[in-house]
Enzyme design. Structure first.
Site, PDB file in Angstrom:
ATOM      1  N   GLU A 211       1.084  -1.126   0.071  1.00 14.95           N
ATOM      2  CA  GLU A 211       0.195  -0.093   0.064  1.00 14.95           C
ATOM      3  C   GLU A 211       0.780   1.371   0.183  1.00 14.95           C
ATOM      4  O   GLU A 211       1.464   1.296   1.198  1.00 14.95           O
ATOM      5  CB  GLU A 211      -1.075   0.049   1.078  1.00 14.95           C
ATOM      6  CG  GLU A 211      -1.857  -1.139   1.113  1.00 14.95           C
ATOM      7  CD  GLU A 211      -2.899  -0.971   0.105  1.00 14.95           C
ATOM      8  OE1 GLU A 211      -3.045  -0.105  -0.548  1.00 14.95           O
ATOM      9  OE2 GLU A 211      -3.701  -2.304  -0.181  1.00 14.95           O
ATOM     10  N   CYS A 245      -1.625   9.441   2.477  1.00 15.17           N
ATOM     11  CA  CYS A 245      -1.153   8.774   1.188  1.00 15.17           C
ATOM     12  C   CYS A 245      -2.292   8.933   0.200  1.00 15.17           C
ATOM     13  O   CYS A 245      -2.210   8.988  -1.195  1.00 15.17           O
ATOM     14  CB  CYS A 245      -0.984   7.282   1.448  1.00 15.17           C
ATOM     15  SG  CYS A 245      -2.170   6.339   1.756  1.00 15.17           S
TER      16      CYS A 245
END
Length: 457
Positions: A211, A245
């Protein structure tokens, strides 16, 4: 330390062989125990994250604890149903038979967590891994030490270390962990470190989820509702001081509304943080990140913000005008409270800009035109996105979360976490009341099979 880790992994191998400890009923019981423990330590978790980088209590409750409770509740409710073998239609050539897919754990799972959401991004994948019958070694970020301590405390109270163990440390610790043979690795962090992780585990061909992140575009077209767009963009970008993110990394605003929208962004930021009060605003994680981001601001055209305080690693929400694409700010994911604003006059200009970067983790488009929004979604590759908001796709556990290309490999959340942390094991149950001889030597029935094959030609 390396010898201790090797011994731990041997003990986890033994744990995985103990059916009573890895049964679905036992796993549900452990998840309930974990939920109760987190609830008991709620205030300690809030305090720990505040000590690490002054994240406001409201943000901890919404972006850390709420997400974790949702994931726990979902697994507690659905694990029995999800874990049942799934019957599928059998192949003609195997008649008579019944075929099933069994969901089995990978085995020993390593979870390496980041610092930006230090509790949620550590616990959420661990929940999925444990629920699916794996063992877990969790390596939290050394940059959020207070949160790492509370994670260790919770794991020690809830799990036998053969099932779940927190190992703290810095880069050297991560390196030792990655040198071991795991059955699955789950990493959340930056693209450069993700590449290192991928290279390290390649020697064992270890299945993994990465991720990562990227330069997430946010498009505002001329039909967008400006007031709503400004609020939702400022919220998504400056939540956690931009250390997210999936935060918008840069804005692409239709030139027809550029000036008006820019003014609305400024007035929105003044409303959010009135009279320069930043009580409800997170600080940057550490000195190095502060120095990096403030260094980005040199020689840029700052539209709004730019104030900073090195003593507290504070950097105000900052808007900058069209920085050169070769500037350090645009060469990598910003991961902080700096928002570049660009204009575009045509879809071709939009496409040229967005495709100049690698495929992002997220993309956002603000528009009242369904056709325009669909054109954006069909043209660009990205992990996941939202029309007329930012980052909210993360909270829907029915949507798989993950990247594509440089922004990540694999996904998780809800049922997607179950699919990630289990392996689908196919089993054919042949019957013995009939045994068709055509497949056995000597092959005297070639013509018969040729006739059968015509059905598929």
């Amino acid at each position: 330390m390396e010898n201790d880790i090797k011994e731990l992994l041997k003990s986890q191998d033994q744990f995985l062989k103990t059916a009573s400890k890895t049964s679905v009923e036992n796993r549900i019981s452990i998840l309930k125990k974990l939920k109760a423990c987190i609830k008991a330590y709620e205030q300690d978790i809030v305090d720990a994250i505040y000590k690490d980088f002054q994240k406001p209590e409201f943000e901890v409750l919404t972006t850390e604890l709420f997400v974790v409770y949702k994931e726990l509740n979902l697994f507690i409710k659905n694990l029995k149903k999800w874990s049942k073998p799934k019957s599928v239609s059998s192949a003609w050539l195997n008649f008579p038979s019944s075929d099933k897919i069994h969901y089995v754990p990978w085995g020993k799972v390593l979870v390496i967590a980041p610092w930006n959401y230090p509790f949620q991004l550590a616990i959420t994948p661990a929940i999925g891994a444990i629920a699916c019958g794996n063992t877990v070694v969790l390596k939290p970020s050394e940059h959020a030490p207070h949160t790492a301590d509370i994670l260790k405390k919770i794991f020690n109270e809830v799990f036998d270390e053969q099932q779940g163990k927190v190992i703290t440390g810095a880069v050297d610790t991560a390196k030792i962990l990655l040198e071991q043979k795991w059955d699955y690795v789950f990493f959340t962090g930056s693209v450069p470190v993700g590449r290192i992780v991928s290279e390290q585990i390649a020697k064992y061909m270890t299945p993994h989820t990465l991720e990562l992140g990227g330069k997430n575009p946010c498009i505002v077209d001329s039909t967008a509702k400006i007031d709503i767009a400004a609020r939702r963009i400022c919220w998504g970008k400056f939540l956690n001081a931009g250390q997210t993110c999936i935060a918008p990394d840069y804005l692409m605003v239709d030139s027809k509304i550029r000036d008006e929208f820019q003014e609305k962004l400024i007035s929105t930021l003044k409303e959010f943080y009135s009279e320069n009060s930043y009580r409800d605003y997170t600080r940057l994680i550490h000195d190095a990140h502060f120095e990096k981001l403030t260094g980005f601001l040199k020689n840029l055209n700052i539209i709004y913000g730019g104030e900073y305080d090195a003593k507290t690693n504070f950097l105000a929400p900052t808007l900058v005008d069209s920085p050169n694409l070769s500037s350090p700010l645009m060469e990598e994911e910003i991961f902080g409270p700096i928002l570049p604003i660009y204009s575009y006059s045509s879809f071709d200009e939009l496409e040229e800009m967005i495709t100049s970067f690698e495929k992002p983790l997220s993309l956002y488009v603000f528009s009242e035109s369904k056709d325009f929004a669909e054109q954006v979604n069909e043209t660009f590759e990205f992990g996941g996105g939202v029309i007329n908001d930012t980052i909210v796709h993360f909270v829907n556990d029915k949507l798989p979360f993950g990247g594509v290309g440089d922004s990540g490999v694999g996904n998780y959340h809800g049922r997607a976490s179950f699919d990630t942390f289990t392996r689908r094991k196919p089993i054919v149950y042949r019957k013995t009341w009939l045994d068709i001889p055509i497949k056995y030597p000597p092959y005297t029935r070639v013509d018969t099979f040729k006739s059968f094959l015509n059905l598929f030609r």
